[in-house]
Write a protein that holds these residues in place. Sequence first.
Motif, PDB file in Angstrom:
ATOM      1  N   LEU B 152     -57.982  -9.688  23.687  1.00  0.00           N
ATOM      2  CA  LEU B 152     -57.591  -8.419  23.078  1.00  0.00           C
ATOM      3  C   LEU B 152     -57.661  -7.287  24.092  1.00  0.00           C
ATOM      4  CD1 LEU B 152     -60.715  -7.842  22.885  1.00  0.00           C
ATOM      5  CD2 LEU B 152     -60.520  -8.521  20.515  1.00  0.00           C
ATOM      6  N   PRO B 153     -57.147  -6.099  23.731  1.00  0.00           N
ATOM      7  CA  PRO B 153     -57.099  -4.989  24.684  1.00  0.00           C
ATOM      8  C   PRO B 153     -58.488  -4.538  25.116  1.00  0.00           C
ATOM      9  CG  PRO B 153     -55.689  -4.555  22.781  1.00  0.00           C
ATOM     10  CD  PRO B 153     -56.526  -5.749  22.445  1.00  0.00           C
ATOM     11  N   ALA B 154     -58.573  -4.063  26.354  1.00  0.00           N
ATOM     12  CA  ALA B 154     -59.832  -3.605  26.926  1.00  0.00           C
ATOM     13  C   ALA B 154     -60.516  -2.569  26.041  1.00  0.00           C
ATOM     14  CB  ALA B 154     -59.581  -3.035  28.322  1.00  0.00           C
ATOM     15  N   THR B 155     -59.722  -1.724  25.416  1.00  0.00           N
ATOM     16  CA  THR B 155     -60.271  -0.593  24.659  1.00  0.00           C
ATOM     17  C   THR B 155     -61.187  -1.011  23.514  1.00  0.00           C
ATOM     18  OG1 THR B 155     -58.131  -0.603  23.536  1.00  0.00           O
ATOM     19  CG2 THR B 155     -58.519   1.145  25.152  1.00  0.00           C
ATOM     20  N   VAL B 156     -60.888  -2.147  22.887  1.00  0.00           N
ATOM     21  CA  VAL B 156     -61.687  -2.548  21.726  1.00  0.00           C
ATOM     22  C   VAL B 156     -62.625  -3.720  22.027  1.00  0.00           C
ATOM     23  CG1 VAL B 156     -59.984  -1.733  20.073  1.00  0.00           C
ATOM     24  CG2 VAL B 156     -59.869  -4.102  20.890  1.00  0.00           C
ATOM     25  N   ALA B 157     -62.581  -4.239  23.260  1.00  0.00           N
ATOM     26  CA  ALA B 157     -63.295  -5.478  23.579  1.00  0.00           C
ATOM     27  C   ALA B 157     -64.801  -5.384  23.332  1.00  0.00           C
ATOM     28  CB  ALA B 157     -63.011  -5.887  25.019  1.00  0.00           C
ATOM     29  N   GLN B 158     -65.436  -4.334  23.847  1.00  0.00           N
ATOM     30  CA  GLN B 158     -66.890  -4.233  23.716  1.00  0.00           C
ATOM     31  C   GLN B 158     -67.323  -4.133  22.258  1.00  0.00           C
ATOM     32  OE1 GLN B 158     -69.487  -4.253  26.353  1.00  0.00           O
ATOM     33  NE2 GLN B 158     -70.487  -4.788  24.437  1.00  0.00           N
ATOM     34  N   GLN B 159     -66.568  -3.355  21.534  1.00  0.00           N
ATOM     35  CA  GLN B 159     -66.877  -3.135  20.115  1.00  0.00           C
ATOM     36  C   GLN B 159     -66.777  -4.441  19.311  1.00  0.00           C
ATOM     37  OE1 GLN B 159     -63.867  -0.430  18.710  1.00  0.00           O
ATOM     38  NE2 GLN B 159     -63.846  -1.430  16.710  1.00  0.00           N
ATOM     39  N   THR B 178     -61.980  -5.588  31.376  1.00  0.00           N
ATOM     40  CA  THR B 178     -62.966  -4.500  31.297  1.00  0.00           C
ATOM     41  C   THR B 178     -64.370  -5.047  31.454  1.00  0.00           C
ATOM     42  OG1 THR B 178     -63.728  -2.663  29.915  1.00  0.00           O
ATOM     43  CG2 THR B 178     -63.204  -4.686  28.774  1.00  0.00           C
ATOM     44  N   GLN B 179     -65.280  -4.190  31.868  1.00  0.00           N
ATOM     45  CA  GLN B 179     -66.694  -4.505  31.984  1.00  0.00           C
ATOM     46  C   GLN B 179     -67.288  -4.701  30.597  1.00  0.00           C
ATOM     47  OE1 GLN B 179     -68.661  -5.022  34.485  1.00  0.00           O
ATOM     48  NE2 GLN B 179     -70.575  -5.006  33.341  1.00  0.00           N
ATOM     49  N   LEU B 188     -71.663 -15.106  28.834  1.00  0.00           N
ATOM     50  CA  LEU B 188     -70.343 -14.468  28.862  1.00  0.00           C
ATOM     51  C   LEU B 188     -69.600 -14.866  30.117  1.00  0.00           C
ATOM     52  CD1 LEU B 188     -68.267 -12.290  27.848  1.00  0.00           C
ATOM     53  CD2 LEU B 188     -69.565 -10.647  29.210  1.00  0.00           C
ATOM     54  N   LYS B 189     -68.422 -15.448  29.943  1.00  0.00           N
ATOM     55  CA  LYS B 189     -67.550 -15.765  31.081  1.00  0.00           C
ATOM     56  C   LYS B 189     -66.356 -14.835  31.012  1.00  0.00           C
ATOM     57  CE  LYS B 189     -68.322 -19.635  33.683  1.00  0.00           C
ATOM     58  NZ  LYS B 189     -67.860 -20.001  35.025  1.00  0.00           N
ATOM     59  N   VAL B 190     -65.992 -14.260  32.133  1.00  0.00           N
ATOM     60  CA  VAL B 190     -64.869 -13.328  32.146  1.00  0.00           C
ATOM     61  C   VAL B 190     -63.749 -13.858  33.030  1.00  0.00           C
ATOM     62  CG1 VAL B 190     -64.122 -11.001  32.740  1.00  0.00           C
ATOM     63  CG2 VAL B 190     -66.381 -11.364  31.736  1.00  0.00           C
ATOM     64  N   VAL B 191     -62.556 -13.903  32.483  1.00  0.00           N
ATOM     65  CA  VAL B 191     -61.365 -14.219  33.266  1.00  0.00           C
ATOM     66  C   VAL B 191     -60.544 -12.948  33.303  1.00  0.00           C
ATOM     67  CG1 VAL B 191     -59.224 -15.528  33.359  1.00  0.00           C
ATOM     68  CG2 VAL B 191     -61.341 -16.641  32.625  1.00  0.00           C
ATOM     69  N   ASP B 192     -60.424 -12.381  34.503  1.00  0.00           N
ATOM     70  CA  ASP B 192     -59.802 -11.071  34.621  1.00  0.00           C
ATOM     71  C   ASP B 192     -58.552 -11.180  35.497  1.00  0.00           C
ATOM     72  OD1 ASP B 192     -59.168  -8.398  35.260  1.00  0.00           O
ATOM     73  OD2 ASP B 192     -61.226  -7.806  34.808  1.00  0.00           O
ATOM     74  N   LEU B 193     -57.409 -11.184  34.828  1.00  0.00           N
ATOM     75  CA  LEU B 193     -56.124 -11.346  35.517  1.00  0.00           C
ATOM     76  C   LEU B 193     -55.930 -10.266  36.578  1.00  0.00           C
ATOM     77  CD1 LEU B 193     -53.468 -12.955  35.579  1.00  0.00           C
ATOM     78  CD2 LEU B 193     -52.537 -11.345  33.911  1.00  0.00           C
ATOM     79  N   THR B 194     -56.323  -9.053  36.253  1.00  0.00           N
ATOM     80  CA  THR B 194     -56.157  -7.933  37.183  1.00  0.00           C
ATOM     81  C   THR B 194     -56.953  -8.173  38.455  1.00  0.00           C
ATOM     82  OG1 THR B 194     -55.962  -6.468  35.289  1.00  0.00           O
ATOM     83  CG2 THR B 194     -56.310  -5.441  37.423  1.00  0.00           C
ATOM     84  N   VAL B 195     -58.201  -8.571  38.303  1.00  0.00           N
ATOM     85  CA  VAL B 195     -59.037  -8.813  39.472  1.00  0.00           C
ATOM     86  C   VAL B 195     -58.443  -9.938  40.327  1.00  0.00           C
ATOM     87  CG1 VAL B 195     -61.295  -9.618  40.260  1.00  0.00           C
ATOM     88  CG2 VAL B 195     -61.149  -7.980  38.385  1.00  0.00           C
TER      89      VAL B 195
END
Lengths: 220, 220
Positions: B152-159, B178-179, B188-195
């Motif tokens: 989902l979008p970075a904006t709502v991910a943490q919430q 997003t962080q 927590l595993k993060v796959v970050d296409l941008t990075v």
Amino acid sequence: MKKIPEPTIDRLSIYLRCLSTLEKEGVETISSQELAARFNLHSAQIRKDLAQFGEFGVRGTGYHVKRLRSCIERILGLDVPRNIGVIGAGNLGRAIADYEGFLETNFTVAALFDNDPAKIGLKTKLGVQIYDVTDLKQVIKDKSLDIIVLALPATVAQQVLDQVVEAGIKAVLSFAPTQLNVPEDVKLKVVDLTVSLDTLSQSLVAHRLEENLLVTDLDP
Amino acid sequence: MKKIPEPTIDRLSIYLRCLSTLEKEGVETISSQELAARFNLHSAQIRKDLAQFGEFGVRGTGYHVKRLRSCIERILGLDVPRNIGVIGAGNLGRAIADYEGFLETNFTVAALFDNDPAKIGLKTKLGVQIYDVTDLKQVIKDKSLDIIVLALPATVAQQVLDQVVEAGIKAVLSFAPTQLNVPEDVKLKVVDLTVSLDTLSQSLVAHRLEENLLVTDLDP
DNA sequence: AATTGTGAATTCCTTCACAGCC
DNA sequence: GGCTGTGAAGGAATTCACAATT
């Protein structure tokens, strides 16, 4: 020229994202301390990372947000437009081709490839043309593709990758769940959904084991 | 209990894939040497990785393929069925939900979530039901979800992640650029296409710089 | 006074090298 | 002889701690 550690590059990308946000918020300067707090990192880590490329900070003050953002952008080469080609027009390939996050960046998905005649010639929702993978080399040249993303089955990945390399591509991101080999001068990044999920699965086992093993350990 | 290095777990998953292939090919035993050759690794690396969990080899012979595969499967907890919930029914979320690679595994995508009323109640091509993200906690319980994938979008991910954690989930894979922060006991595993793409971009710059800098270095 | 940039110390992971076993 | 399992050595990345600078 000194070798830059891979983790440093990954973090620069992370810092950059944060700095862009800060800049929009109107923040003018930030210390390594404050920046580090946002990522659960140590401030020395950030200073060391940046020091690899030059002296960007001001002692007693910190880093000028706007200037640092611009510097990291140049370090990562994000000031130059890059054309991406995605190979494999399945669910994942189309998802990447139409990824809206690219819209505000210098990355453009300029071509999608597949070997399915039913797909060739079509366009994605956002207008990315689907080419015949047979024409790979020609399209790479015509569209000046810089980066190739592999979104195809493991069985054909190495074979397609070989063609990509032969076409002179130096940067590849693969989503194929398989071991791949490239020459030294080609940068290959692999995102492996299976490996990620296996790791998560293991962490769940570890959770369970911690209890069981405690019991076993106490059993003399 | 000794801590297992993260890189070790990642490699076990890689070994497992290879062993499954070998088993299908009818190979009965394999040495760490032979196995290592397939991944450009050193044989000691493989022996150390396995030794973390016990003694699986036979001196003078190597490892029994079938037995080792079965052991690694248990180590990674892949012998137990796992239910995955994917949050975000966009292109990526649907691609993951319908990923055919799961078919031969113990992973099942048992639920897809979204907040778009137009999507809620529908099913994906492969039959995964789309639920209202408002019902997250209830569905996590009802469907016994073990792992959550954030698409989902970075904006709502943490919430959203906070709710996932509150529901007792201990393993999360995020594709949101997003962080994110989670309690210590949640993996927590993060796959970050941008990075990933930024790293590739940087490697292209490095290519260019090598030439330029050589010239500069030779400049006295 | 505050914060950078960096050598030194530390931690983490990989590779070496060989004793022990089949 | 061949190969595993592992203590010791080596290498790489992180963290510490402080001198240098504004």
